[in-house]
Design a protein around this motif. Structure first.
Motif, PDB file in Angstrom:
ATOM      1  N   ILE A 234       0.919  -1.074  -0.033  1.00 18.87           N
ATOM      2  CA  ILE A 234       0.078  -0.247  -0.218  1.00 18.87           C
ATOM      3  C   ILE A 234       1.182   1.163  -0.315  1.00 18.87           C
ATOM      4  O   ILE A 234       2.219   0.972   0.748  1.00 18.87           O
ATOM      5  CB  ILE A 234      -0.826   0.239   1.732  1.00 18.87           C
ATOM      6  N   ASN A 235       0.345   2.347  -0.241  1.00 21.18           N
ATOM      7  CA  ASN A 235       1.250   3.485  -1.005  1.00 21.18           C
ATOM      8  C   ASN A 235       0.842   4.525   0.556  1.00 21.18           C
ATOM      9  O   ASN A 235      -0.951   4.005   0.659  1.00 21.18           O
ATOM     10  CB  ASN A 235       1.144   4.055  -1.344  1.00 21.18           C
ATOM     11  N   THR A 236       1.073   5.532   1.089  1.00 21.88           N
ATOM     12  CA  THR A 236       0.501   6.444   2.279  1.00 21.88           C
ATOM     13  C   THR A 236       1.474   7.693   1.639  1.00 21.88           C
ATOM     14  O   THR A 236       2.642   8.251   0.998  1.00 21.88           O
ATOM     15  CB  THR A 236       0.957   6.328   3.846  1.00 21.88           C
TER      16      THR A 236
ATOM     17  N   GLN B 133      -7.428   7.622   5.036  1.00 25.78           N
ATOM     18  CA  GLN B 133      -7.928   6.838   4.346  1.00 25.78           C
ATOM     19  C   GLN B 133      -6.284   6.164   3.103  1.00 25.78           C
ATOM     20  O   GLN B 133      -5.593   6.186   3.761  1.00 25.78           O
ATOM     21  CB  GLN B 133      -8.160   7.637   2.761  1.00 25.78           C
ATOM     22  N   THR B 134      -7.060   4.916   1.776  1.00 27.33           N
ATOM     23  CA  THR B 134      -5.878   4.332   1.090  1.00 27.33           C
ATOM     24  C   THR B 134      -6.220   4.740  -0.051  1.00 27.33           C
ATOM     25  O   THR B 134      -7.587   4.790  -0.526  1.00 27.33           O
ATOM     26  CB  THR B 134      -6.802   2.615   1.663  1.00 27.33           C
ATOM     27  N   GLY B 135      -4.961   5.415  -0.077  1.00 24.15           N
ATOM     28  CA  GLY B 135      -5.415   5.703  -1.899  1.00 24.15           C
ATOM     29  C   GLY B 135      -5.730   6.876  -2.125  1.00 24.15           C
ATOM     30  O   GLY B 135      -6.085   7.268  -1.692  1.00 24.15           O
ATOM     31  N   PHE B 136      -5.520   7.461  -3.483  1.00 23.24           N
ATOM     32  CA  PHE B 136      -5.658   8.751  -4.308  1.00 23.24           C
ATOM     33  C   PHE B 136      -7.238   8.754  -3.983  1.00 23.24           C
ATOM     34  O   PHE B 136      -7.797   9.999  -3.857  1.00 23.24           O
ATOM     35  CB  PHE B 136      -4.695   8.703  -5.588  1.00 23.24           C
TER      36      PHE B 136
ATOM     37  N   GLU C  90     -11.300   3.386   1.046  1.00 25.71           N
ATOM     38  CA  GLU C  90     -11.719   3.431   2.189  1.00 25.71           C
ATOM     39  C   GLU C  90     -10.931   4.197   3.293  1.00 25.71           C
ATOM     40  O   GLU C  90     -10.095   4.666   2.816  1.00 25.71           O
ATOM     41  CB  GLU C  90     -10.937   1.830   2.704  1.00 25.71           C
ATOM     42  N   THR C  91     -12.075   4.520   4.662  1.00 23.40           N
ATOM     43  CA  THR C  91     -11.499   5.537   5.048  1.00 23.40           C
ATOM     44  C   THR C  91     -11.814   4.901   6.403  1.00 23.40           C
ATOM     45  O   THR C  91     -12.401   4.439   6.497  1.00 23.40           O
ATOM     46  CB  THR C  91     -12.417   6.876   5.207  1.00 23.40           C
ATOM     47  N   GLY C  92     -11.250   5.853   7.109  1.00 19.97           N
ATOM     48  CA  GLY C  92     -11.458   5.111   8.802  1.00 19.97           C
ATOM     49  C   GLY C  92     -11.375   6.530   9.804  1.00 19.97           C
ATOM     50  O   GLY C  92     -10.596   7.361   9.439  1.00 19.97           O
ATOM     51  N   ILE C  93     -11.920   6.487  10.821  1.00 18.36           N
ATOM     52  CA  ILE C  93     -11.789   7.915  11.214  1.00 18.36           C
ATOM     53  C   ILE C  93     -11.050   7.005  13.030  1.00 18.36           C
ATOM     54  O   ILE C  93     -11.517   6.372  13.224  1.00 18.36           O
ATOM     55  CB  ILE C  93     -13.304   7.665  12.203  1.00 18.36           C
TER      56      ILE C  93
END
Length: 77
Positions: A2-4, A63-66, A70-73
């Protein structure tokens, strides 16, 4: 893999205001700049935000990816 990147993080205040990561460079150079992370490994760094003094009630949206598919809080209080 994965990229961040620091742009994948956003602060959200309890009143709904949203803060994007700052372009300020951290002195120790441990900030995210579109880096890949292989499975089973970890990456540690800093994401810098400029917010008003005394601001409370913050959540960190990740979030993941541009595309942010998928998001998380994460509650920061």
């Amino acid at each position: 893999m994965i990229n961040t990147d620091s742009s994948f993080f956003k602060l959200i205040s309890s009143n709904g205001a949203e803060y994007s990561s700052s372009t300020v460079i951290v002195a120790d150079d441990k900030y995210f700049t579109y880096e890949g992370i292989n499975p089973g490994l970890a990456l540690t760094g800093n994401v810098v935000f400029e917010v008003p003094p005394g601001l409370v009630g913050l959540n960190l949206q990740v979030q993941t990816g541009f595309w942010g598919t998928e998001t998380g809080i994460i509650n920061l209080n």
